[in-house]
Design a protein around this motif. Structure first.
Motif, PDB file in Angstrom:
ATOM      1  N   ASN A 175      40.065 -12.795   5.372  1.00  0.00           N
ATOM      2  CA  ASN A 175      40.994 -12.352   6.406  1.00  0.00           C
ATOM      3  C   ASN A 175      40.526 -11.097   7.140  1.00  0.00           C
ATOM      4  O   ASN A 175      41.114 -10.722   8.149  1.00  0.00           O
ATOM      5  CB  ASN A 175      42.392 -12.164   5.823  1.00  0.00           C
ATOM      6  CG  ASN A 175      43.001 -13.478   5.403  1.00  0.00           C
ATOM      7  OD1 ASN A 175      42.652 -14.525   5.941  1.00  0.00           O
ATOM      8  ND2 ASN A 175      43.896 -13.440   4.443  1.00  0.00           N
ATOM      9  N   SER A 192      35.166 -13.140  10.161  1.00  0.00           N
ATOM     10  CA  SER A 192      35.269 -14.254  11.103  1.00  0.00           C
ATOM     11  C   SER A 192      35.755 -15.530  10.415  1.00  0.00           C
ATOM     12  O   SER A 192      36.061 -16.517  11.078  1.00  0.00           O
ATOM     13  CB  SER A 192      33.919 -14.519  11.777  1.00  0.00           C
ATOM     14  OG  SER A 192      32.957 -14.858  10.799  1.00  0.00           O
ATOM     15  N   GLY A 193      35.879 -15.519   9.103  1.00  0.00           N
ATOM     16  CA  GLY A 193      36.394 -16.672   8.365  1.00  0.00           C
ATOM     17  C   GLY A 193      37.913 -16.759   8.357  1.00  0.00           C
ATOM     18  O   GLY A 193      38.486 -17.731   7.867  1.00  0.00           O
ATOM     19  N   ARG A 194      38.558 -15.739   8.929  1.00  0.00           N
ATOM     20  CA  ARG A 194      40.019 -15.717   8.943  1.00  0.00           C
ATOM     21  C   ARG A 194      40.572 -16.945   9.663  1.00  0.00           C
ATOM     22  O   ARG A 194      40.110 -17.334  10.726  1.00  0.00           O
ATOM     23  CB  ARG A 194      40.511 -14.471   9.661  1.00  0.00           C
ATOM     24  CG  ARG A 194      42.010 -14.349   9.647  1.00  0.00           C
ATOM     25  CD  ARG A 194      42.438 -13.080  10.312  1.00  0.00           C
ATOM     26  NE  ARG A 194      43.884 -12.959  10.202  1.00  0.00           N
ATOM     27  CZ  ARG A 194      44.551 -11.915  10.593  1.00  0.00           C
ATOM     28  NH1 ARG A 194      43.919 -10.888  11.128  1.00  0.00           N
ATOM     29  NH2 ARG A 194      45.847 -11.882  10.450  1.00  0.00           N
ATOM     30  N   CYS A 195      41.568 -17.563   9.050  1.00  0.00           N
ATOM     31  CA  CYS A 195      42.197 -18.741   9.652  1.00  0.00           C
ATOM     32  C   CYS A 195      43.607 -18.890   9.092  1.00  0.00           C
ATOM     33  O   CYS A 195      44.014 -18.185   8.168  1.00  0.00           O
ATOM     34  CB  CYS A 195      41.364 -19.997   9.373  1.00  0.00           C
ATOM     35  SG  CYS A 195      41.270 -20.450   7.636  1.00  0.00           S
ATOM     36  N   TRP A 196      44.337 -19.822   9.637  1.00  0.00           N
ATOM     37  CA  TRP A 196      45.719 -20.072   9.243  1.00  0.00           C
ATOM     38  C   TRP A 196      45.830 -20.349   7.745  1.00  0.00           C
ATOM     39  O   TRP A 196      46.744 -19.862   7.084  1.00  0.00           O
ATOM     40  CB  TRP A 196      46.250 -21.244  10.071  1.00  0.00           C
ATOM     41  CG  TRP A 196      47.663 -21.613   9.815  1.00  0.00           C
ATOM     42  CD1 TRP A 196      48.779 -20.991  10.289  1.00  0.00           C
ATOM     43  CD2 TRP A 196      48.132 -22.710   9.033  1.00  0.00           C
ATOM     44  NE1 TRP A 196      49.910 -21.636   9.854  1.00  0.00           N
ATOM     45  CE2 TRP A 196      49.532 -22.695   9.072  1.00  0.00           C
ATOM     46  CE3 TRP A 196      47.495 -23.710   8.292  1.00  0.00           C
ATOM     47  CZ2 TRP A 196      50.305 -23.633   8.411  1.00  0.00           C
ATOM     48  CZ3 TRP A 196      48.272 -24.642   7.641  1.00  0.00           C
ATOM     49  CH2 TRP A 196      49.660 -24.592   7.700  1.00  0.00           C
ATOM     50  N   SER A 197      44.885 -21.106   7.214  1.00  0.00           N
ATOM     51  CA  SER A 197      44.937 -21.460   5.791  1.00  0.00           C
ATOM     52  C   SER A 197      44.708 -20.257   4.886  1.00  0.00           C
ATOM     53  O   SER A 197      45.185 -20.242   3.756  1.00  0.00           O
ATOM     54  CB  SER A 197      43.890 -22.524   5.459  1.00  0.00           C
ATOM     55  OG  SER A 197      44.202 -23.729   6.090  1.00  0.00           O
ATOM     56  N   SER A 198      43.973 -19.280   5.359  1.00  0.00           N
ATOM     57  CA  SER A 198      43.709 -18.123   4.500  1.00  0.00           C
ATOM     58  C   SER A 198      44.736 -17.011   4.668  1.00  0.00           C
ATOM     59  O   SER A 198      45.015 -16.297   3.712  1.00  0.00           O
ATOM     60  CB  SER A 198      42.301 -17.577   4.750  1.00  0.00           C
ATOM     61  OG  SER A 198      42.191 -17.001   6.035  1.00  0.00           O
ATOM     62  N   ASP A 199      45.326 -16.850   5.863  1.00  0.00           N
ATOM     63  CA  ASP A 199      46.222 -15.708   6.059  1.00  0.00           C
ATOM     64  C   ASP A 199      47.702 -16.050   6.190  1.00  0.00           C
ATOM     65  O   ASP A 199      48.540 -15.166   6.148  1.00  0.00           O
ATOM     66  CB  ASP A 199      45.768 -14.856   7.242  1.00  0.00           C
ATOM     67  CG  ASP A 199      46.057 -15.458   8.605  1.00  0.00           C
ATOM     68  OD1 ASP A 199      46.559 -16.593   8.699  1.00  0.00           O
ATOM     69  OD2 ASP A 199      45.768 -14.782   9.606  1.00  0.00           O
ATOM     70  N   THR A 200      48.050 -17.323   6.335  1.00  0.00           N
ATOM     71  CA  THR A 200      49.446 -17.684   6.552  1.00  0.00           C
ATOM     72  C   THR A 200      49.975 -18.711   5.560  1.00  0.00           C
ATOM     73  O   THR A 200      51.147 -18.668   5.188  1.00  0.00           O
ATOM     74  CB  THR A 200      49.629 -18.244   7.990  1.00  0.00           C
ATOM     75  OG1 THR A 200      49.116 -17.283   8.911  1.00  0.00           O
ATOM     76  CG2 THR A 200      51.074 -18.531   8.304  1.00  0.00           C
ATOM     77  N   ASN A 233      48.179 -20.095   2.496  1.00  0.00           N
ATOM     78  CA  ASN A 233      47.110 -20.250   1.519  1.00  0.00           C
ATOM     79  C   ASN A 233      47.457 -21.316   0.478  1.00  0.00           C
ATOM     80  O   ASN A 233      48.518 -21.256  -0.138  1.00  0.00           O
ATOM     81  CB  ASN A 233      46.806 -18.917   0.844  1.00  0.00           C
ATOM     82  CG  ASN A 233      45.445 -18.894   0.225  1.00  0.00           C
ATOM     83  OD1 ASN A 233      45.175 -19.669  -0.693  1.00  0.00           O
ATOM     84  ND2 ASN A 233      44.577 -18.037   0.711  1.00  0.00           N
TER      85      ASN A 233
END
Length: 109
Positions: A18, A21-29, A31
């Motif tokens: 998070n 650049s790997g941050r995405c919906w699956s990792s920050d919202t 999981n």
């Protein structure tokens, strides 16, 4: 999965992702890893949320659209197959993020 076997804490991995650049919906919202986030289906044995059956249906519709327009979607086909298998193996009523649990169990067979 492999990260856990390597000894990396899933919460730490999410934090690293998070901040990169790997941050995405699956990792920050939303999981999918149990214990990483509060208030998401993975924190409640994958109850609630968007059901696996609905995901399989939507992937089926996407596959039909792709076929009708002659659009190649090879990974869409694989995802559709995974969610259909999940439904057949007892995940139908769980949130679609239970794919994490499903793949982890399949890996241990």
């Amino acid at each position: 999965m492999r990260i856990v076997r390597l000894g990396l804490d899933p919460k730490l991995l999410a934090k690293i992702l998070n901040m990169s650049s790997g941050r995405c919906w699956s990792s920050d919202t939303y999981n999918p890893v149990p214990g990483v986030m509060e208030g998401v289906p993975s924190a409640n044995n994958y109850q609630g949320g968007f059901g696996t059956t609905l995901m399989a249906k939507d992937l089926s519709l996407a596959q039909m659209s792709a076929t009708n327009t002659k659009t190649p979607v090879p990974l869409g086909s694989v995802a559709h197959q995974v969610y259909r298998i999940m439904c057949a193996k007892g995940y139908a009523q769980k949130d679609f993020s239970s794919v994490f649990q499903f793949l982890r169990e399949e890996e241990n067979l």
